[in-house]
Write a protein that holds these residues in place. Structure first.
Motif, PDB file in Angstrom:
ATOM      1  N   ARG A 138     -53.080 -10.316 -21.360  1.00  0.00           N
ATOM      2  CA  ARG A 138     -53.804  -9.278 -22.080  1.00  0.00           C
ATOM      3  C   ARG A 138     -55.088  -8.845 -21.378  1.00  0.00           C
ATOM      4  NH1 ARG A 138     -54.025  -7.534 -27.575  1.00  0.00           N
ATOM      5  NH2 ARG A 138     -56.159  -6.996 -28.141  1.00  0.00           N
ATOM      6  N   ARG A 139     -55.206  -7.571 -21.139  1.00  0.00           N
ATOM      7  CA  ARG A 139     -56.389  -6.952 -20.509  1.00  0.00           C
ATOM      8  C   ARG A 139     -56.226  -5.449 -20.672  1.00  0.00           C
ATOM      9  NH1 ARG A 139     -52.246  -7.791 -17.221  1.00  0.00           N
ATOM     10  NH2 ARG A 139     -51.874  -6.425 -15.433  1.00  0.00           N
ATOM     11  N   PRO A 140     -57.265  -4.635 -20.488  1.00  0.00           N
ATOM     12  CA  PRO A 140     -57.111  -3.190 -20.717  1.00  0.00           C
ATOM     13  C   PRO A 140     -56.076  -2.527 -19.795  1.00  0.00           C
ATOM     14  CG  PRO A 140     -59.427  -3.785 -20.696  1.00  0.00           C
ATOM     15  CD  PRO A 140     -58.673  -5.010 -20.259  1.00  0.00           C
ATOM     16  N   GLU A 141     -55.853  -3.110 -18.613  1.00  0.00           N
ATOM     17  CA  GLU A 141     -54.917  -2.497 -17.653  1.00  0.00           C
ATOM     18  C   GLU A 141     -53.477  -2.942 -17.889  1.00  0.00           C
ATOM     19  OE1 GLU A 141     -57.492  -4.596 -16.606  1.00  0.00           O
ATOM     20  OE2 GLU A 141     -58.946  -2.965 -16.472  1.00  0.00           O
ATOM     21  N   GLN A 142     -53.249  -3.803 -18.879  1.00  0.00           N
ATOM     22  CA  GLN A 142     -51.909  -4.380 -19.045  1.00  0.00           C
ATOM     23  C   GLN A 142     -50.836  -3.343 -19.353  1.00  0.00           C
ATOM     24  OE1 GLN A 142     -51.345  -7.065 -22.425  1.00  0.00           O
ATOM     25  NE2 GLN A 142     -49.947  -8.292 -21.200  1.00  0.00           N
ATOM     26  N   ILE A 143     -51.086  -2.504 -20.348  1.00  0.00           N
ATOM     27  CA  ILE A 143     -50.066  -1.517 -20.745  1.00  0.00           C
ATOM     28  C   ILE A 143     -49.856  -0.464 -19.644  1.00  0.00           C
ATOM     29  CG2 ILE A 143     -49.487   0.285 -22.442  1.00  0.00           C
ATOM     30  CD1 ILE A 143     -48.866  -2.582 -23.421  1.00  0.00           C
ATOM     31  N   PRO A 144     -50.930   0.047 -19.023  1.00  0.00           N
ATOM     32  CA  PRO A 144     -50.682   0.953 -17.894  1.00  0.00           C
ATOM     33  C   PRO A 144     -49.836   0.317 -16.788  1.00  0.00           C
ATOM     34  CG  PRO A 144     -53.000   0.989 -18.522  1.00  0.00           C
ATOM     35  CD  PRO A 144     -52.344  -0.012 -19.406  1.00  0.00           C
ATOM     36  N   ASP A 145     -50.162  -0.912 -16.418  1.00  0.00           N
ATOM     37  CA  ASP A 145     -49.390  -1.574 -15.357  1.00  0.00           C
ATOM     38  C   ASP A 145     -47.931  -1.762 -15.778  1.00  0.00           C
ATOM     39  OD1 ASP A 145     -51.430  -1.723 -13.502  1.00  0.00           O
ATOM     40  OD2 ASP A 145     -51.929  -3.822 -13.880  1.00  0.00           O
ATOM     41  N   THR A 164     -46.276  -0.037 -17.992  1.00  0.00           N
ATOM     42  CA  THR A 164     -45.638   1.281 -18.105  1.00  0.00           C
ATOM     43  C   THR A 164     -45.113   1.717 -16.743  1.00  0.00           C
ATOM     44  OG1 THR A 164     -47.021   1.906 -19.965  1.00  0.00           O
ATOM     45  CG2 THR A 164     -46.045   3.710 -18.707  1.00  0.00           C
ATOM     46  N   ARG A 165     -45.945   1.548 -15.728  1.00  0.00           N
ATOM     47  CA  ARG A 165     -45.517   1.918 -14.372  1.00  0.00           C
ATOM     48  C   ARG A 165     -44.315   1.085 -13.934  1.00  0.00           C
ATOM     49  NH1 ARG A 165     -49.913   1.336  -9.805  1.00  0.00           N
ATOM     50  NH2 ARG A 165     -49.951  -0.687 -10.811  1.00  0.00           N
ATOM     51  N   LEU A 166     -44.353  -0.204 -14.214  1.00  0.00           N
ATOM     52  CA  LEU A 166     -43.236  -1.061 -13.799  1.00  0.00           C
ATOM     53  C   LEU A 166     -41.969  -0.704 -14.582  1.00  0.00           C
ATOM     54  CD1 LEU A 166     -42.015  -3.306 -12.161  1.00  0.00           C
ATOM     55  CD2 LEU A 166     -43.203  -4.973 -13.593  1.00  0.00           C
ATOM     56  N   ALA A 167     -42.097  -0.455 -15.891  1.00  0.00           N
ATOM     57  CA  ALA A 167     -40.930  -0.077 -16.705  1.00  0.00           C
ATOM     58  C   ALA A 167     -40.289   1.185 -16.148  1.00  0.00           C
ATOM     59  CB  ALA A 167     -41.351   0.140 -18.153  1.00  0.00           C
ATOM     60  N   GLN A 168     -41.125   2.145 -15.784  1.00  0.00           N
ATOM     61  CA  GLN A 168     -40.587   3.419 -15.294  1.00  0.00           C
ATOM     62  C   GLN A 168     -39.971   3.271 -13.895  1.00  0.00           C
ATOM     63  OE1 GLN A 168     -43.139   6.300 -18.243  1.00  0.00           O
ATOM     64  NE2 GLN A 168     -43.733   6.277 -16.114  1.00  0.00           N
ATOM     65  N   TYR A 173     -38.061   1.741 -23.679  1.00  0.00           N
ATOM     66  CA  TYR A 173     -37.418   2.080 -22.405  1.00  0.00           C
ATOM     67  C   TYR A 173     -35.951   1.658 -22.350  1.00  0.00           C
ATOM     68  CZ  TYR A 173     -41.806   3.735 -20.659  1.00  0.00           C
ATOM     69  OH  TYR A 173     -42.951   4.458 -20.482  1.00  0.00           O
ATOM     70  N   GLY A 174     -35.541   0.733 -23.204  1.00  0.00           N
ATOM     71  CA  GLY A 174     -34.128   0.352 -23.262  1.00  0.00           C
ATOM     72  C   GLY A 174     -33.607  -0.398 -22.045  1.00  0.00           C
ATOM     73  N   ILE A 175     -34.493  -0.934 -21.238  1.00  0.00           N
ATOM     74  CA  ILE A 175     -34.062  -1.757 -20.095  1.00  0.00           C
ATOM     75  C   ILE A 175     -33.621  -3.109 -20.676  1.00  0.00           C
ATOM     76  CG2 ILE A 175     -34.894  -2.925 -17.988  1.00  0.00           C
ATOM     77  CD1 ILE A 175     -37.142  -0.605 -18.035  1.00  0.00           C
ATOM     78  N   PRO A 176     -32.455  -3.644 -20.227  1.00  0.00           N
ATOM     79  CA  PRO A 176     -32.077  -4.979 -20.715  1.00  0.00           C
ATOM     80  C   PRO A 176     -33.225  -5.960 -20.459  1.00  0.00           C
ATOM     81  CG  PRO A 176     -30.282  -4.009 -19.457  1.00  0.00           C
ATOM     82  CD  PRO A 176     -31.470  -3.108 -19.279  1.00  0.00           C
ATOM     83  N   PHE A 211     -39.590 -12.674  -8.622  1.00  0.00           N
ATOM     84  CA  PHE A 211     -40.860 -12.770  -9.352  1.00  0.00           C
ATOM     85  C   PHE A 211     -41.686 -11.520  -9.080  1.00  0.00           C
ATOM     86  CE2 PHE A 211     -39.645 -17.245  -8.459  1.00  0.00           C
ATOM     87  CZ  PHE A 211     -39.477 -17.669  -9.779  1.00  0.00           C
ATOM     88  N   ALA A 212     -41.699 -10.622 -10.049  1.00  0.00           N
ATOM     89  CA  ALA A 212     -42.345  -9.318  -9.867  1.00  0.00           C
ATOM     90  C   ALA A 212     -43.590  -9.211 -10.744  1.00  0.00           C
ATOM     91  CB  ALA A 212     -41.354  -8.207 -10.221  1.00  0.00           C
ATOM     92  N   ASP A 213     -44.750  -9.439 -10.139  1.00  0.00           N
ATOM     93  CA  ASP A 213     -46.012  -9.330 -10.885  1.00  0.00           C
ATOM     94  C   ASP A 213     -46.162  -7.921 -11.462  1.00  0.00           C
ATOM     95  OD1 ASP A 213     -46.478 -11.925 -10.212  1.00  0.00           O
ATOM     96  OD2 ASP A 213     -48.084 -11.511  -8.770  1.00  0.00           O
ATOM     97  N   ASP A 214     -46.920  -7.829 -12.563  1.00  0.00           N
ATOM     98  CA  ASP A 214     -46.999  -6.547 -13.278  1.00  0.00           C
ATOM     99  C   ASP A 214     -47.805  -5.469 -12.558  1.00  0.00           C
ATOM    100  OD1 ASP A 214     -49.507  -7.698 -13.753  1.00  0.00           O
ATOM    101  OD2 ASP A 214     -49.339  -7.696 -15.940  1.00  0.00           O
ATOM    102  N   ASP A 215     -48.619  -5.854 -11.561  1.00  0.00           N
ATOM    103  CA  ASP A 215     -49.515  -4.870 -10.938  1.00  0.00           C
ATOM    104  C   ASP A 215     -49.074  -4.396  -9.555  1.00  0.00           C
ATOM    105  OD1 ASP A 215     -49.966  -7.436  -9.955  1.00  0.00           O
ATOM    106  OD2 ASP A 215     -52.125  -7.169  -9.742  1.00  0.00           O
TER     107      ASP A 215
END
Ligand code: UGA
Ligand code: MN
Length: 243
Positions: free
Chosen positions: A11-18, A20-24, A54-57, A100-104
């Motif tokens: 949890r941090r302010p950049e979590q959802i942006p990061d 979101t980019r990875l999901a997309q 996003y519906g990704i498995p 192992f794919a980090d979120d950022d």
């Protein structure tokens, strides 16, 4: 083969942006199963809703960093999360590949097709790691990994970044007691040494490690500050759970 993509997150302010980019990014990847593991005491609704949208498995898990490491300056980041994902893979998967794919980080979708047919351990270059800007296996003209290039050797046998390798599910099942160590900076090396891989076993990818398909980008953090609105009302910032 399915790619089991393990993403530790906290949890941090950049979590959802990061995320979101990875999901997309992952929307463009076939046969992927996203294992998102929160370093948190509870699953956050904002992440659950992002995953659903996003519906990704996917599999949504939590695993907190042990208290004793939280106080230290150099933290073993994402280790509890990745180890929880290894347990999940061992109880739920029979084949495929773990990455192992980090979120950022920033991923070129061509990377996923490079790793998909990993037999034991595959490796490739990672851009923007340390001040030298690159971490990569060195491959000879026979296509064998003979050395490593990295800005921080630290006496490591495998001086590679987390984003620079993938492991087959088969190997993870065979080495059923292997986890990532809680040693900052030595997570990758400790894990690969315990998997008992020899340099000859390493499958170099990305055109003999000459192409960069992943970058160790880091999202700049901003200290949240209170502000006022145009009419002088206190504005406390956006709520990161409101999505
Ligand atoms: C580098 C490596 O690329 C990481 O794979 C490695 O875990 C880390 O160093 C380390 O040796 O500690 P870096 O960019 O410095 O990565 O670390 P972060 O991106 O901040 O964290 C790695 C992952 O763990 C991220 O996905 C992050 O969301 C997660 N994390 C971080 C947590 O789950 N909890 C934390 O307290 C911090
Ligand atoms: Mn990072």
């Amino acid at each position: 083969p399915v790619i089991y993509l393990v993403t530790p997150t906290y949890r941090r302010p950049e979590q959802i942006p990061d995320l979101t980019r990875l999901a997309q990014t992952l929307l463009n990847v076939p046969a992927v199963h996203w294992i998102v593991v929160e370093d948190n005491s509870a699953l956050s609704p904002a992440i659950a809703s992002l995953l659903k949208r996003y519906g990704i498995p996917h599999t949504h898990l939590k695993a907190q960093m042990p208290e004793k490491y939280k106080k230290s300056k150099l933290k073993p980041r994402g280790v509890a999360n990745r180890n929880a994902a290894l347990d999940w893979v061992r109880s739920n998967c029979k084949s495929g590949v773990v990455y192992f794919a980090d979120d950022d980080n920033t991923y070129d979708i061509r990377l996923f097709e490079e790793m998909r047919f990993t037999k034991k351990v595959s490796m490739w270059p990672v851009g923007l790691v340390t001040k030298v800007g690159l971490s990569s296996p060195v491959v000879n003209d026979k296509g064998v990994v003979v050395d490593f290039f990295d800005g921080w050797m630290a006496n490591r046998k495998f001086p590679v970044d987390m984003a620079g390798f993938a492991v087959s599910v088969q190997l993870i099942l065979e080495k059923s007691d292997v986890y990532m160590p809680y040693v900052p900076g030595h997570e990758e090396d400790g894990f690969l040494k315990k998997l008992d891989v020899s340099p000859a076993d390493i499958e170099p990818k990305a055109n003999r490690c000459t192409q960069i398909f992943v970058w160790h980008t880091q999202t700049k953090s901003n200290t949240p500050a209170n502000r006022t609105t145009a009419t002088g009302k206190r504005y406390k910032g956006t709520n990161i759970d409101t999505l």
